[in-house]
Scaffold this motif. Sequence first.
Motif, PDB file in Angstrom:
ATOM      1  N   LEU A   1       2.218   1.742  -5.393  1.00 44.79           N
ATOM      2  CA  LEU A   1       1.006   2.073  -6.126  1.00 44.79           C
ATOM      3  C   LEU A   1       1.313   2.856  -7.399  1.00 44.79           C
TER       4      LEU A   1
ATOM      5  N   ALA B   1       0.806  -1.221   0.000  1.00 41.42           N
ATOM      6  CA  ALA B   1       0.000   0.000   0.000  1.00 41.42           C
ATOM      7  C   ALA B   1       0.837   1.269   0.000  1.00 41.42           C
ATOM      8  N   SER B   2       2.141   1.152  -0.193  1.00 45.71           N
ATOM      9  CA  SER B   2       2.982   2.344  -0.189  1.00 45.71           C
ATOM     10  C   SER B   2       2.757   3.163  -1.457  1.00 45.71           C
ATOM     11  N   PRO B   3       2.904   4.500  -1.382  1.00 41.15           N
ATOM     12  CA  PRO B   3       2.749   5.322  -2.579  1.00 41.15           C
ATOM     13  C   PRO B   3       3.683   4.891  -3.707  1.00 41.15           C
TER      14      PRO B   3
ATOM     15  N   ALA C   1      -3.317   6.285   0.323  1.00 41.72           N
ATOM     16  CA  ALA C   1      -1.907   6.173   0.702  1.00 41.72           C
ATOM     17  C   ALA C   1      -1.296   7.554   0.938  1.00 41.72           C
ATOM     18  N   GLN C   2      -1.657   8.506   0.091  1.00 48.20           N
ATOM     19  CA  GLN C   2      -1.126   9.862   0.242  1.00 48.20           C
ATOM     20  C   GLN C   2      -1.613  10.509   1.536  1.00 48.20           C
TER      21      GLN C   2
ATOM     22  N   GLU D   1       0.181   8.953   4.460  1.00 50.22           N
ATOM     23  CA  GLU D   1       1.574   9.388   4.520  1.00 50.22           C
ATOM     24  C   GLU D   1       1.686  10.803   5.089  1.00 50.22           C
TER      25      GLU D   1
ATOM     26  N   ASP E   1      -7.060   4.227  -4.159  1.00 47.96           N
ATOM     27  CA  ASP E   1      -6.001   3.602  -3.355  1.00 47.96           C
ATOM     28  C   ASP E   1      -4.824   4.560  -3.182  1.00 47.96           C
ATOM     29  N   ARG E   2      -4.444   5.231  -4.260  1.00 49.38           N
ATOM     30  CA  ARG E   2      -3.311   6.157  -4.199  1.00 49.38           C
ATOM     31  C   ARG E   2      -3.610   7.348  -3.289  1.00 49.38           C
TER      32      ARG E   2
END
Length: 325
Positions: free
Chosen positions: A132, A127-129, A153-154, A157, A149-150
């Motif tokens: 993705l 699931a990390s940017p 993640a953003q 973060e 999803d992106r």
Amino acid sequence: MYLVTGGAGFIGSHLVAALASRGAEVMVVDRLGHGEKWRNLAAPTIAGLLPPEELEDFWSAAPPITAVLHMGAISATTETDGDLVAATNLTLPLWLWNACAEREVPFVYASSAATYGDGSQGFSDDASPEALARLRPLNLYGWSKLAFDRRVAQLLERGAAAPPQWAGLRFFNVYGAHEAHKGRMASVLFHKYRQVMQGEAATLFRSDRPGIADGEQQRDFVHVDDCVAVMLWLLDNPQVSGLFNLGSGRARSFLDLVRAMFAALGRAEEIRFIDMPDDLKGKYQYFTEAPLETLRTAGFAGQMTPLEEGVRRTIAQYQALDAAR
């Protein structure tokens, strides 16, 4: 009260039934239209049916919400209306994410294996940017799911407000009862069953890739009951959050699927190969398989239904539904 968007749809209606069987109050957010989609909600007792356009007003005055399970989407992989897809598959879930964060409500949502595109980047549910950013979906639907999803993640973060529990589920090729309303987007098993019941041969696409025989294209077929089991497990384990693949963990061919169907029907196999439609060429996944390590590491120990068993169960349900009409 649980809020289930897309609750009259395929996966959503099975989830609604499972929650209702636990004695939970379930508000369904969906439209029934003029067909027989209502049959998906024939069994469970629901708290009500809410049109999606009334969701924001309902939310502002709603009783305490236990969790939001967002299954609603434009799921057609051939849809070309980008504005409609973006509004439904990106803007709405972002609103729900923020609303759940503000009211501290758990949020479970449907992502998709369509985010993986042709699979050349693998099927890791990292699931990390950075992970993705490497994915390249093949169609508008896959892009919309990946875009959400992106964004999640953003936000994470950046340390932005988030629901107390969140889970994105990358559904692979889900099959089971309650798909009649989906038309072309229903599972291959549903369409092949209908063909055979109409006295036709079961058709499969010819392969247009060297080294892959006709019908040997492989997908990760997962029974809808397994998807519901994972979602119930998440609700019972509010400490678990993340992006998770949801498949059987084993790729099988379309020939395997159709042969299991003929075996469940007790019929001799009759299979015919046809050319792939032009609108699918270059956008068709030849192999998908869900690594389940992230889900297993999180603590889910349930066993996924073997294909032959799942097909037998589904065919029996199709036949029971046909008999009830």
